[in-house]
Design an enzyme around this catalytic site. Structure first.
Site, PDB file in Angstrom:
ATOM      1  N   GLY A  41      30.716  40.647  19.280  1.00 40.77           N
ATOM      2  CA  GLY A  41      31.007  39.742  18.234  1.00 40.77           C
ATOM      3  C   GLY A  41      29.568  38.791  18.160  1.00 40.77           C
ATOM      4  O   GLY A  41      28.696  40.010  17.813  1.00 40.77           O
ATOM      5  N   GLU A  73      23.211  36.578   9.032  1.00 41.77           N
ATOM      6  CA  GLU A  73      24.385  37.385   8.832  1.00 41.77           C
ATOM      7  C   GLU A  73      25.012  36.937   8.233  1.00 41.77           C
ATOM      8  O   GLU A  73      25.427  35.576   8.412  1.00 41.77           O
ATOM      9  CB  GLU A  73      24.789  38.157  10.306  1.00 41.77           C
ATOM     10  CG  GLU A  73      25.909  39.302   9.538  1.00 41.77           C
ATOM     11  CD  GLU A  73      26.158  39.130  11.825  1.00 41.77           C
ATOM     12  OE1 GLU A  73      26.297  38.246  12.548  1.00 41.77           O
ATOM     13  OE2 GLU A  73      26.541  40.155  11.782  1.00 41.77           O
ATOM     14  N   GLY A 125      27.502  35.459  21.442  1.00 45.26           N
ATOM     15  CA  GLY A 125      27.164  36.358  22.377  1.00 45.26           C
ATOM     16  C   GLY A 125      25.672  35.782  23.536  1.00 45.26           C
ATOM     17  O   GLY A 125      26.352  35.449  24.517  1.00 45.26           O
ATOM     18  N   GLU A 171      27.083  43.721  22.810  1.00 46.38           N
ATOM     19  CA  GLU A 171      26.965  44.420  20.978  1.00 46.38           C
ATOM     20  C   GLU A 171      26.886  42.545  19.935  1.00 46.38           C
ATOM     21  O   GLU A 171      27.798  42.013  20.017  1.00 46.38           O
ATOM     22  CB  GLU A 171      27.664  45.450  20.484  1.00 46.38           C
ATOM     23  CG  GLU A 171      27.802  45.493  21.790  1.00 46.38           C
ATOM     24  CD  GLU A 171      26.349  47.406  22.064  1.00 46.38           C
ATOM     25  OE1 GLU A 171      26.009  46.779  20.780  1.00 46.38           O
ATOM     26  OE2 GLU A 171      26.765  47.838  22.655  1.00 46.38           O
ATOM     27  N   LYS A 200      40.521  40.359  26.486  1.00 49.37           N
ATOM     28  CA  LYS A 200      40.538  39.006  25.751  1.00 49.37           C
ATOM     29  C   LYS A 200      39.904  40.238  23.711  1.00 49.37           C
ATOM     30  O   LYS A 200      39.192  40.413  23.461  1.00 49.37           O
ATOM     31  CB  LYS A 200      39.776  37.557  25.727  1.00 49.37           C
ATOM     32  CG  LYS A 200      40.261  36.771  25.231  1.00 49.37           C
ATOM     33  CD  LYS A 200      40.617  36.236  23.557  1.00 49.37           C
ATOM     34  CE  LYS A 200      39.608  36.296  23.169  1.00 49.37           C
ATOM     35  NZ  LYS A 200      39.896  36.465  21.436  1.00 49.37           N
ATOM     36  N   CYS A 246      29.848  45.041  11.829  1.00 44.72           N
ATOM     37  CA  CYS A 246      28.011  45.136  12.226  1.00 44.72           C
ATOM     38  C   CYS A 246      27.233  45.860  11.372  1.00 44.72           C
ATOM     39  O   CYS A 246      25.769  45.521  12.354  1.00 44.72           O
ATOM     40  CB  CYS A 246      27.956  45.454  13.390  1.00 44.72           C
ATOM     41  SG  CYS A 246      28.701  46.807  14.162  1.00 44.72           S
TER      42      CYS A 246
HETATM   43  P1  NDP Z   1      32.884  35.328  17.795  1.00 46.84           P
HETATM   44  O1  NDP Z   1      31.531  35.793  18.426  1.00 46.84           O
HETATM   45  O2  NDP Z   1      33.414  34.905  16.288  1.00 46.84           O
HETATM   46  O3  NDP Z   1      34.190  36.104  18.123  1.00 46.84           O
HETATM   47  C1  NDP Z   1      34.215  37.036  18.957  1.00 46.84           C
HETATM   48  C2  NDP Z   1      34.904  37.488  20.393  1.00 46.84           C
HETATM   49  O4  NDP Z   1      34.612  36.183  20.967  1.00 46.84           O
HETATM   50  C3  NDP Z   1      36.562  36.961  19.940  1.00 46.84           C
HETATM   51  O5  NDP Z   1      37.018  37.568  20.764  1.00 46.84           O
HETATM   52  C4  NDP Z   1      36.006  35.677  20.261  1.00 46.84           C
HETATM   53  O6  NDP Z   1      37.882  35.162  20.193  1.00 46.84           O
HETATM   54  C5  NDP Z   1      35.795  35.226  21.173  1.00 46.84           C
HETATM   55  N1  NDP Z   1      34.936  34.354  21.742  1.00 46.84           N
HETATM   56  C6  NDP Z   1      34.476  32.840  20.972  1.00 46.84           C
HETATM   57  N2  NDP Z   1      34.266  32.517  21.449  1.00 46.84           N
HETATM   58  C7  NDP Z   1      34.344  32.315  22.834  1.00 46.84           C
HETATM   59  C8  NDP Z   1      33.882  31.732  24.066  1.00 46.84           C
HETATM   60  N3  NDP Z   1      33.388  30.554  23.878  1.00 46.84           N
HETATM   61  N4  NDP Z   1      33.975  32.679  25.238  1.00 46.84           N
HETATM   62  C9  NDP Z   1      34.856  33.746  24.984  1.00 46.84           C
HETATM   63  N5  NDP Z   1      34.639  34.628  24.095  1.00 46.84           N
HETATM   64  C10 NDP Z   1      34.985  33.394  22.431  1.00 46.84           C
HETATM   65  O7  NDP Z   1      32.394  37.467  16.333  1.00 46.84           O
HETATM   66  P2  NDP Z   1      33.505  37.122  15.399  1.00 46.84           P
HETATM   67  O8  NDP Z   1      35.148  38.303  15.558  1.00 46.84           O
HETATM   68  O9  NDP Z   1      33.468  36.921  13.911  1.00 46.84           O
HETATM   69  O10 NDP Z   1      33.177  38.830  15.081  1.00 46.84           O
HETATM   70  C11 NDP Z   1      32.457  39.585  14.056  1.00 46.84           C
HETATM   71  C12 NDP Z   1      31.074  39.204  14.604  1.00 46.84           C
HETATM   72  O11 NDP Z   1      30.853  40.661  15.609  1.00 46.84           O
HETATM   73  C13 NDP Z   1      29.920  39.327  13.895  1.00 46.84           C
HETATM   74  O12 NDP Z   1      28.422  38.745  14.299  1.00 46.84           O
HETATM   75  C14 NDP Z   1      29.049  41.073  13.829  1.00 46.84           C
HETATM   76  O13 NDP Z   1      27.737  41.670  13.295  1.00 46.84           O
HETATM   77  C15 NDP Z   1      29.598  41.468  15.662  1.00 46.84           C
HETATM   78  N6  NDP Z   1      29.503  43.099  15.550  1.00 46.84           N
HETATM   79  C16 NDP Z   1      28.944  43.603  16.254  1.00 46.84           C
HETATM   80  C17 NDP Z   1      29.405  44.647  16.696  1.00 46.84           C
HETATM   81  C18 NDP Z   1      28.047  45.292  17.430  1.00 46.84           C
HETATM   82  O14 NDP Z   1      28.643  46.334  17.600  1.00 46.84           O
HETATM   83  N7  NDP Z   1      26.688  44.986  17.620  1.00 46.84           N
HETATM   84  C19 NDP Z   1      30.555  45.428  16.482  1.00 46.84           C
HETATM   85  C20 NDP Z   1      31.474  45.036  15.354  1.00 46.84           C
HETATM   86  C21 NDP Z   1      31.353  43.112  15.421  1.00 46.84           C
HETATM   87  P3  NDP Z   1      38.707  34.629  18.785  1.00 46.84           P
HETATM   88  O15 NDP Z   1      38.383  35.006  17.961  1.00 46.84           O
HETATM   89  O16 NDP Z   1      40.015  34.262  19.574  1.00 46.84           O
HETATM   90  O17 NDP Z   1      37.594  33.300  18.399  1.00 46.84           O
END
Ligand code: NDP
Length: 498
Positions: free
Chosen positions: A230, A387, A235, A252, A177, A286
């Site tokens: 995310g 962040e 997470g 992550e 997803k 990130c």
């Molecule tokens: P989000 O946490 O908003 O979303 C991440 C993913 O989770 C998306 O596909 C999102 O879908 C999905 N999601 C949202 N809600 C749920 C749920 N209830 N159950 C399951 N899946 C869900 O993060 P962002 O996409 O905004 O990304 C930014 C974040 O990612 C930042 O905090 C960044 O630091 C982190 N990140 C960390 C990395 C690492 O390696 N440590 C690397 C890159 C980013 P949808 O987008 O459709 O809402």
């Protein structure tokens, strides 16, 4: 502008619309007049269908010899290489980063396809001598089953590849997803895999919103592994839901990455490092540098130069090759960053540059914020602790290496970190003491390579490391095998046994 493409879910090798018939649209964040694509707005029914397809494919895929699985990835690497330019444009159009950075995303996927593909010929287990005579022992890796992948929008090709390619070379099948703001790159990656010979159902794509399309994957009883990248907030929920079902969950998450500059540093080098780590990908990495922790002796000189460079960055549509910094990914992110800028001002930090939305002309159709630098930031301020995920740099001044490390470690997160110094003792002390999964010495907090473990500590991760040799541990199950060829029951085996 080209016409929007229609993207159906990919389930069992077929492109099918969401069962609800619903769709959602994605627009170019640099120019919202440009519709990038129309995607399936999936729900639990689509996720269940995808998991069924992945389960069916697992029966045969898990038995394909690992070197043969790897060969498909190696062929996919060549296809990605040949299409790098087109895929970079797609990526820039869907999430905004400039073309040169989008190319880096594709290069990571190529590297991962080569690396994971080669793992098909290694996939090492362990053999050890036994305590007993005439006994042989080894551990082997086995596939686990259907793996659920949930990815963000900021590295839409690279992160999908870090998860998907190790998962499939280990013999698992996948339901992914992608982030709703950047799903095209996942299709591009999977297209290459299919053309390289990946059988139907080994990778399935379900697009849509997190709670509706991601959560059912996390909760599905037939998905024993979840790999999530995310925010820490999402997470944590994914971890809790997975724990209830005793799943393996690899997380992550967020960062608040420090870059330390000592007084003996090469300031020209540090300047370039800070600039690209703080404002590259519009601060939406990130691993972005969001805290500059600088020794007071060189703070003014360095910060003045950073501000001058930040103010001259060319900001615009990433499809223009001259652009150095693109837009934020969406309007919600703009509002989040502007809100943090207000918080910084109210907390008493000094705004040296930026701090506003760019408007007028083409900017009116995009999500642009000027590169922003705050000084007089203290470690207690929210802009030093939380962040922001945008082009905002908080500068904290310190008087010693010990203080720099203490400030660096005084946050909830621990992904990347960096120190600029010519003193090898200081560099090694910092390398040991920084609470982070990644440390750079005389290089910025960005630029990880796929053949080293990638991940963070504290609220950034939960101990898994994707990429590097450790990636196999996320996506395979160990089985220990003891072979007794003595032809008799060895008494010590019973006395010792666990
Ligand atoms: P989000 O946490 O908003 O979303 C991440 C993913 O989770 C998306 O596909 C999102 O879908 C999905 N999601 C949202 N809600 C749920 C749920 N209830 N159950 C399951 N899946 C869900 O993060 P962002 O996409 O905004 O990304 C930014 C974040 O990612 C930042 O905090 C960044 O630091 C982190 N990140 C960390 C990395 C690492 O390696 N440590 C690397 C890159 C980013 P949808 O987008 O459709 O809402």
């Amino acid at each position: 502008m080209s016409a929007p493409r229609i993207f159906h879910n990919l389930i069992g090798g077929e492109f099918v619309p969401a069962q609800s018939g619903k769709t959602f649209e994605r627009r170019n964040p640099a120019d919202t007049r440009d519709v990038v694509g129309v995607f399936a707005d999936s729900d639990e029914r689509d996720v269940h269908a995808a998991v069924e397809a992945a389960k069916a494919a697992f029966a045969t895929w898990s038995k394909v010899p690992a070197p043969k699985r790897g060969e498909i990835l190696l062929r996919a690497a060549e296809l990605l290489q040949a299409r790098k330019e087109q895929y970079s444009r797609d990526l820039t159009r869907e999430m905004g980063k400039p073309l040169f950075e989008a190319g880096g995303d594709i290069v990571e996927a190529i590297g991962m396809a080569q690396y994971a593909g080669s793992e098909g010929r290694r996939m090492h287990g362990v053999t050890t001598p036994s305590e007993l005579p005439n006994k042989f022992q080894m551990s082997i890796r086995q596939p686990i089953g259907v793996v659920g992948l949930i990815t963000p929008w900021n590295f839409p090709m690279a992160i999908a590849s870090w998860k998907m390619l190790p998962a499939i070379v280990c013999g698992n099948t996948v339901v992914i997803k992608p982030g709703e703001d950047a799903s095209v790159s996942t299709y591009n990656l999977v297209q290459c895999l299919m053309e390289a010979g990946l059988p139907p159902g080994v990778v399935n794509i379900v697009t849509g919103y997190g709670p509706k399309a991601g959560q059912p994957l996390v909760e599905h009883p037939d998905v024993p592994v979840i790999s999530f990248t995310g925010s820490t907030e999402t997470g944590r929920l994914v971890y809790e839901l997975g724990a209830r079902r005793i799943k393996r969950v690899s997380l992550e998450m967020g960062g608040k990455n420090p870059l330390i500059v000592m007084p003996d540093a090469d300031l020209d080098l540090a300047l370039d490092g800070v600039l690209w780590a703080a404002f590259g990908t519009t601060g939406q990495r990130c691993t972005a540098t969001s805290r500059l922790i600088v020794h007071r002796a060189v703070a003014k000189e360095l910060v003045d130069r950073i501000v001058a460079r930040a103010q001259s960055l060319r900001i615009g549509n990433g499809l223009d090759p001259a652009t150095e910094m693109g837009p934020l990914v969406n309007e919600k992110q703009v509002q989040r960053v502007l809100n943090y800028i207000e918080i910084g001002k109210q907390e008493g930090a000094t705004l040296l540059c930026g701090g506003y939305r760019l408007t007028g002309g083409d900017y009116d159709y995009g999500h642009f914020i000027a590169p922003t630098v705050f000084t007089n930031v203290t470690p207690q301020m929210r802009i030093a602790r939380e962040e922001i995920f945008g082009p905002v740099l908080s500068v904290l001044e310190v008087d010693s290496l010990d203080e720099a490390v203490a400030v660096a470690n005084d946050v909830a997160y621990g992904l990347s970190s960096a120190i600029y110094t010519r003193d090898i003792n200081a560099a090694f002390r910092a390398m040991q003491a920084l609470q982070a999964g990644i440390v750079y010495i005389n290089a910025p907090t960005i630029g990880a390579e796929i053949h080293l473990p990638f991940g963070g500590v504290k609220a950034t991760g939960n101990g898994h490391r994707e990429a590097g040799p450790t990636m196999l541990d996320v996506f395979s199950e160990w089985k220990s095998v003891y072979i007794d060829y003595s032809g008799a029951l060895q008494r010590a085996q019973i006395d010792n046994a666990d």
